[in-house]
Design an enzyme around this catalytic site. Structure first.
Site, PDB file in Angstrom:
ATOM      1  N   ALA A  14       0.871  -1.172   0.000  1.00 25.44           N
ATOM      2  CA  ALA A  14       0.000   0.000   0.000  1.00 25.44           C
ATOM      3  C   ALA A  14       0.910   1.225   0.000  1.00 25.44           C
ATOM      4  O   ALA A  14       2.069   1.146   0.410  1.00 25.44           O
ATOM      5  CB  ALA A  14      -0.885  -0.011   1.230  1.00 25.44           C
ATOM      6  N   GLY A  59       0.586  -4.970   0.999  1.00 26.11           N
ATOM      7  CA  GLY A  59      -0.636  -5.048   0.195  1.00 26.11           C
ATOM      8  C   GLY A  59      -0.432  -5.791  -1.123  1.00 26.11           C
ATOM      9  O   GLY A  59      -1.397  -6.322  -1.689  1.00 26.11           O
ATOM     10  N   GLU A 116      -0.751  -9.332  -0.296  1.00 26.32           N
ATOM     11  CA  GLU A 116      -2.170  -9.546   0.021  1.00 26.32           C
ATOM     12  C   GLU A 116      -3.016  -9.608  -1.263  1.00 26.32           C
ATOM     13  O   GLU A 116      -3.992 -10.365  -1.344  1.00 26.32           O
ATOM     14  CB  GLU A 116      -2.658  -8.437   0.963  1.00 26.32           C
ATOM     15  CG  GLU A 116      -2.005  -8.563   2.339  1.00 26.32           C
ATOM     16  CD  GLU A 116      -2.198  -7.350   3.229  1.00 26.32           C
ATOM     17  OE1 GLU A 116      -1.892  -6.220   2.786  1.00 26.32           O
ATOM     18  OE2 GLU A 116      -2.676  -7.528   4.361  1.00 26.32           O
ATOM     19  N   GLU A 161       4.906  -4.798   7.223  1.00 24.07           N
ATOM     20  CA  GLU A 161       4.154  -3.762   7.949  1.00 24.07           C
ATOM     21  C   GLU A 161       4.666  -3.484   9.352  1.00 24.07           C
ATOM     22  O   GLU A 161       4.703  -2.331   9.789  1.00 24.07           O
ATOM     23  CB  GLU A 161       2.655  -4.139   8.031  1.00 24.07           C
ATOM     24  CG  GLU A 161       1.901  -3.984   6.732  1.00 24.07           C
ATOM     25  CD  GLU A 161       1.898  -5.227   5.861  1.00 24.07           C
ATOM     26  OE1 GLU A 161       2.731  -6.126   6.104  1.00 24.07           O
ATOM     27  OE2 GLU A 161       1.061  -5.312   4.947  1.00 24.07           O
TER      28      GLU A 161
END
Ligand code: HXC
Length: 261
Positions: free
Chosen positions: A66, A111, A114, A134
């Site tokens: 992200a 992300g 993911e 993260e």
């Protein structure tokens, strides 16, 4: 539809959706996630498309996570909305009627990993690197990583990846079952992903859709409920022309062309 952060190509029943922000290693920002939601709906409604391949533009990253620049100033409420938005988009992929293959061409971090986890099948270049960094940023995975990674590789491997934040290479990803295949870096990953997709799309589309739903169901359902789901899905196939034609073609030693109904 034209997208700023995606490249969408449709050819011969296959859609290739490229995440296209190579200058930020394809990091996912809100705008890009909004476009992904639109693109997925567009593909869902396009009956010519029988499978979707997701990859990253450029030679370095699938998706490096992200967008950290966007997340940096978020408050708690905004962070929750952002996580919900990404989760929603990835769930659209997971629940799509069409099979989705991730062609992981480079970094798949946070992300990005993911996103790959929400796809049905993962194929990686041998130079791909996977991770959930993260915790090194003071946050946790928020686009489904704690849940899907655990279901796919089991809690022990998932916790090691999520706790250390360290990257694993493609060989290790294969060993723990995070990816289905590793393609040598000198080979054409996208061509290999297309080959795999073609093996899927030659089969009856309704059967593929029902199979995807049933396997997804198995991830959360108890065995009795899951078997009941399988029975009713199996029976539904018998309402399709493809079942009649597929079985007749086998018995007549002919080749069948499925209609998707
Ligand atoms: C924003 C990013 C980015 C990201 C890379 N860039 N990853 N920008 N968000 N996630 C940008 C860099 O700032 C840089 O911009 C350019 O892309 C190239 O990256 P470099 O770091 O210079 O490349 P390199 O040295 O080769 O290192 C590659 C890398 C590294 C190892 C992949 O970029 C990296 O560690 N990226 C962050 C990975 C990460 O922590 N992902 C998880 C994010 S959190 P400039 O302008 O300097 O050229 C997350 C949470 C998901 O994903 C859940 C949310 C709810």
């Amino acid at each position: 539809m034209a997208y700023q952060n995606l490249i969408l190509e449709i050819e011969d029943k296959l859609a290739v959706l490229k995440i296209n922000r190579p200058r930020a290693l394809n990091a996912l920002n809100s705008e890009l996630l909004g476009e992904m939601a639109q693109a997925i709906s567009e593909l869902e409604n396009n009956s010519d498309v029988k499978a979707i391949i997701i990859t990253g533009e450029g030679n370095k990253a699938f998706v490096a996570g992200a967008d950290i620049a966007e997340m940096k100033e978020m408050n708690e409420r905004e962070a929750e909305d952002f996580a919900r938005k990404g989760q929603g988009v990835f769930t659209m992929l997971e629940q799509s009627a069409k099979p989705v293959i991730a062609a992981v061409n480079g970094f798949a971090l946070g992300g990005g990993n993911e996103l790959a986890l929400a796809c049905d099948i993962r194929m990686a270049s041998s130079k791909a690197k996977f991770g959930q960094p993260e915790v090194g940023l003071g946050i946790i995975a928020g686009f489904g990583g704690t849940q899907r990674l655990t279901k796919i590789v089991g809690p022990a491997s998932a916790k090691e990846i999520l706790f250390t934040g360290e990257m694993i290479d493609a060989a290790e990803a294969l060993r723990i079952g995070l990816v289905n295949h590793v393609v040598p870096v000198e080979d054409d990953l996208l061509a290999k992903a297309r080959e795999l997709a073609e093996k899927v799309v030659k089969n009856a589309p309704v059967a593929i859709e029902l199979t995807k739903k049933a396997v997804n169901y198995a991830v959360t359902a108890d065995i009795d409920t899951g078997l009941e789901h399988e029975c009713s899905s199996f029976a539904k196939c018998f309402k399709t022309e493809d079942q009649k034609n597929g079985m007749a073609a086998f018995l007549n030693k002919e080749k069948v062309v499925f209609k998707g109904k």
